[in-house]
Design an enzyme around this catalytic site. Structure first.
Site, PDB file in Angstrom:
ATOM      1  N   PHE A 266       0.740  -1.183   0.061  1.00  0.00           N
ATOM      2  CA  PHE A 266      -0.054   0.011   0.127  1.00  0.00           C
ATOM      3  C   PHE A 266       0.973   1.150   0.090  1.00  0.00           C
ATOM      4  CE2 PHE A 266      -1.920  -3.232   2.521  1.00  0.00           C
ATOM      5  CZ  PHE A 266      -3.180  -3.647   1.939  1.00  0.00           C
ATOM      6  N   ASN A 314      -2.719  -5.887  -6.132  1.00  0.00           N
ATOM      7  CA  ASN A 314      -3.660  -6.093  -5.003  1.00  0.00           C
ATOM      8  C   ASN A 314      -2.595  -6.581  -3.800  1.00  0.00           C
ATOM      9  OD1 ASN A 314      -5.176  -6.714  -2.895  1.00  0.00           O
ATOM     10  ND2 ASN A 314      -6.967  -6.886  -4.277  1.00  0.00           N
ATOM     11  N   ALA A 315      -2.330  -5.832  -2.758  1.00  0.00           N
ATOM     12  CA  ALA A 315      -1.572  -6.590  -1.905  1.00  0.00           C
ATOM     13  C   ALA A 315      -1.873  -7.543  -1.050  1.00  0.00           C
ATOM     14  CB  ALA A 315      -1.365  -5.298  -0.825  1.00  0.00           C
ATOM     15  N   ASP A 335       0.700  -0.431   5.365  1.00  0.00           N
ATOM     16  CA  ASP A 335       0.060   0.803   5.698  1.00  0.00           C
ATOM     17  C   ASP A 335      -1.308   1.047   4.710  1.00  0.00           C
ATOM     18  OD1 ASP A 335      -0.606   3.187   6.604  1.00  0.00           O
ATOM     19  OD2 ASP A 335       0.773   4.383   5.268  1.00  0.00           O
ATOM     20  N   CYS A 375      -5.237   3.288   9.944  1.00  0.00           N
ATOM     21  CA  CYS A 375      -5.596   4.660  10.200  1.00  0.00           C
ATOM     22  C   CYS A 375      -7.436   4.745  10.479  1.00  0.00           C
ATOM     23  CB  CYS A 375      -5.477   5.529   8.961  1.00  0.00           C
ATOM     24  SG  CYS A 375      -6.149   4.676   7.382  1.00  0.00           S
TER      25      CYS A 375
HETATM   26  N1  SAH Z   1       1.825   4.101   2.882  1.00  0.00           N
HETATM   27  C1  SAH Z   1       1.352   5.592   2.186  1.00  0.00           C
HETATM   28  C2  SAH Z   1       0.130   5.701   2.252  1.00  0.00           C
HETATM   29  C3  SAH Z   1      -0.885   4.366   1.890  1.00  0.00           C
HETATM   30  S1  SAH Z   1      -2.589   5.208   1.404  1.00  0.00           S
HETATM   31  C4  SAH Z   1       2.299   6.644   2.864  1.00  0.00           C
HETATM   32  O1  SAH Z   1       2.690   6.475   3.715  1.00  0.00           O
HETATM   33  O2  SAH Z   1       2.350   7.704   2.288  1.00  0.00           O
HETATM   34  C5  SAH Z   1      -3.128   3.772   1.012  1.00  0.00           C
HETATM   35  C6  SAH Z   1      -2.933   3.302  -0.493  1.00  0.00           C
HETATM   36  O3  SAH Z   1      -2.926   1.645  -0.745  1.00  0.00           O
HETATM   37  C7  SAH Z   1      -3.335   4.130  -1.617  1.00  0.00           C
HETATM   38  O4  SAH Z   1      -2.277   4.647  -2.548  1.00  0.00           O
HETATM   39  C8  SAH Z   1      -4.139   3.174  -2.290  1.00  0.00           C
HETATM   40  O5  SAH Z   1      -4.326   3.432  -3.768  1.00  0.00           O
HETATM   41  C9  SAH Z   1      -3.568   1.648  -2.094  1.00  0.00           C
HETATM   42  N2  SAH Z   1      -4.510   0.543  -1.964  1.00  0.00           N
HETATM   43  C10 SAH Z   1      -5.734   0.393  -1.709  1.00  0.00           C
HETATM   44  N3  SAH Z   1      -6.003  -0.657  -1.864  1.00  0.00           N
HETATM   45  C11 SAH Z   1      -4.899  -1.431  -2.287  1.00  0.00           C
HETATM   46  C12 SAH Z   1      -4.779  -2.962  -2.366  1.00  0.00           C
HETATM   47  N4  SAH Z   1      -5.684  -3.857  -1.957  1.00  0.00           N
HETATM   48  N5  SAH Z   1      -3.573  -3.311  -2.610  1.00  0.00           N
HETATM   49  C13 SAH Z   1      -2.626  -2.409  -2.723  1.00  0.00           C
HETATM   50  N6  SAH Z   1      -2.713  -0.938  -2.694  1.00  0.00           N
HETATM   51  C14 SAH Z   1      -4.061  -0.627  -2.409  1.00  0.00           C
END
Ligand code: SAH
Length: 431
Positions: A266, A314-315, A335, A375
């Site tokens: 993420f 997708n994570a 995160d 969060c």
């Molecule tokens: N870690 C970042 C903030 C993360 S915000 C920092 O510290 O700046 C969350 C992010 O997760 C977003 O960019 C969103 O696009 C991504 N996201 C949402 N669902 C996801 C998923 N299933 N797999 C991977 N990324 C995802």
């Protein structure tokens, strides 16, 4: 002539005051009109709102809001006014923004009987900034105003170098937009002020979503430093007010623990991934948005960090496949975005958190670090820690807690509104 009998200090009856002086006595608060078409007016000319006992108890407990059910009747007001708040006997409690549409009717601005005028807001802004300068010396990027916690409810101001990104979240701040902009210009002399009031919560106040440049000209994405890393925030199109300033201190902390093969899930535009890359041999950054991934690649190149490999995926799938393939890492950051937007979604959110944390623990080599954040407002630190413990048990790993962190010092939490402590960030070490 009979001696005048003074009433309570705040509510002197006609005829009170020192004898011999022809001074007009302060007005007595009027009784609520039965039809409630005209507002009560308090002694300083402000509309006056009174609270029932439960409201007074909340005020005593230091809670920064008053709900509609705790008002003594429905005030005949439009919303957005600064009101004088009293108890049922007329005793002064404080001054607050009134909201007509929201369930939260009052948000305290002052507990002192002082005028809420231009100078009042000037001082509040200057005090908020002074705290950041003390807590974060030498920094030029921080949350300058954090709403209720700075006694400026419904206002968020993020400073990115010489540009400001602002959110007006309640009718009271929306209606004082120009005044607040003028003060921000006077106090901080920014190059540009961007309005990021494009957030859903404004609907609760009956306000539309808005976005745009309110002052000056925006030079494009704004660069700023996080430790050794230079990042850029797109104040108009980026997430939140342009970036995740709440994680700023945690980003820099992550570089301290990073080693070996690292994984950042993420990633957004690389807040954690770039920090990991300053210490780790190699970083795999997993992000679902193509656009964010592209920016991450640019940020890595601009920082001359060729050891970042960006994967658009997708994570959840990435972590599952990595476990299945027997991959191993030394440092992992999780995160994710908030998994629960309301209380009904908590159970599902905890399942989601447990799944990714369990897999991350399985993927770590002995001695490896897991930096795990959430969060989600509706899950508190204890709930998050319990989930982590359950994930560790299921992963059959023994795990140390090294640090329990939250948002940075520029995002203060009111002791009496701890539910706003939404950000959790644990540093764990797998044995
Ligand atoms: N870690 C970042 C903030 C993360 S915000 C920092 O510290 O700046 C969350 C992010 O997760 C977003 O960019 C969103 O696009 C991504 N996201 C949402 N669902 C996801 C998923 N299933 N797999 C991977 N990324 C995802």
């Amino acid at each position: 002539m009979p001696k005048p009998t003074p009433g309570p200090r705040h509510d002197r009856r006609p005829g009170g005051g020192p004898p011999g002086r022809n001074k007009r006595p302060p007005q007595r608060p009027e009784k609520p009109a039965p039809d409630r078409t005209t507002p009560d007016i308090g002694q300083d000319g402000l509309p006056q709102v009174s609270l029932v006992r439960r409201g007074v108890e909340r005020w005593q407990a230091g809670h920064p809001w008053i709900y509609r059910a705790d008002l003594n009747g429905d005030p005949a007001l439009q919303g957005g006014e600064v009101v004088r708040v009293v108890d049922t006997r007329g005793w002064f409690l404080g001054k607050a923004f009134y909201s007509k549409h929201s369930k939260i009717s009052l948000r305290w601005l002052s507990y002192e009987d002082v005028p809420v005028d231009t100078d009042f807001f000037r001082q509040r802004l200057a005090q908020a900034d002074a705290m950041r300068r003390r807590a974060l010396p030498g920094e030029n990027t921080y949350r300058l105003v954090h709403g209720e916690a700075d006694l400026l409810p419904g206002l968020v101001v993020d400073r990115y170098g010489d540009c400001l990104s602002v959110q007006f979240l309640v009718a009271g701040t929306e209606q004082r937009k120009q005044l607040l902009i003028d003060l921000l210009v006077e106090l901080f002399k920014p190059r540009a002020i961007v309005n990021r009031s494009d957030v859903g919560v404004r609907a609760l106040e009956g306000l539309p979503q808005e976005k745009g440049v309110l002052y000056g000209t925006l030079p494009g994405p704004v660069p700023y430093d996080e430790g050794l890393v230079r990042v850029r925030a797109d104040l108009l199109e980026g997430q939140k007010t342009g970036s995740f300033l709440d994680q700023r201190e945690n980003h820099v902390m992550a570089s301290q623990y990073a080693f070996g093969e690292a994984l950042d899930c993420f990633s957004y535009v690389g807040g954690f991934a770039l920090q990991l890359a300053t210490r780790a041999q190699k970083v795999t950054a997993v992000e679902i948005s193509e656009q964010a991934a592209a920016q991450l690649r640019e940020n890595a190149a601009a920082n001359k960090l060729p050891n970042v490999d960006v994967v658009v995926a997708n994570a959840f799938d990435f972590l599952r496949d990595a476990v299945d393939e027997g991959q191993r890492f030394d440092t992992i950051v999780l995160d994710p975005p908030s998994f629960a937007k309301n209380k009904d979604a908590i159970e599902g959110a905890l399942r989601g958190y447990k799944e990714i944390n369990l897999r991350a623990m399985q993927l770590l080599r002995p001695g490896g670090y897991l930096i795990s954040a959430s969060c989600t407002y509706h899950i508190d630190e204890q709930g998050f820690e319990d989930m982590l413990a359950s994930a560790a048990a299921d992963a059959k790993r023994r795990v140390q807690i090294i640090e329990k962190r939250g948002a940075g010092k520029d995002h203060p939490v009111l002791l009496n509104l701890r539910e706003t402590r939404y950000l959790k960030c644990f540093v764990l070490r797998v044995l």
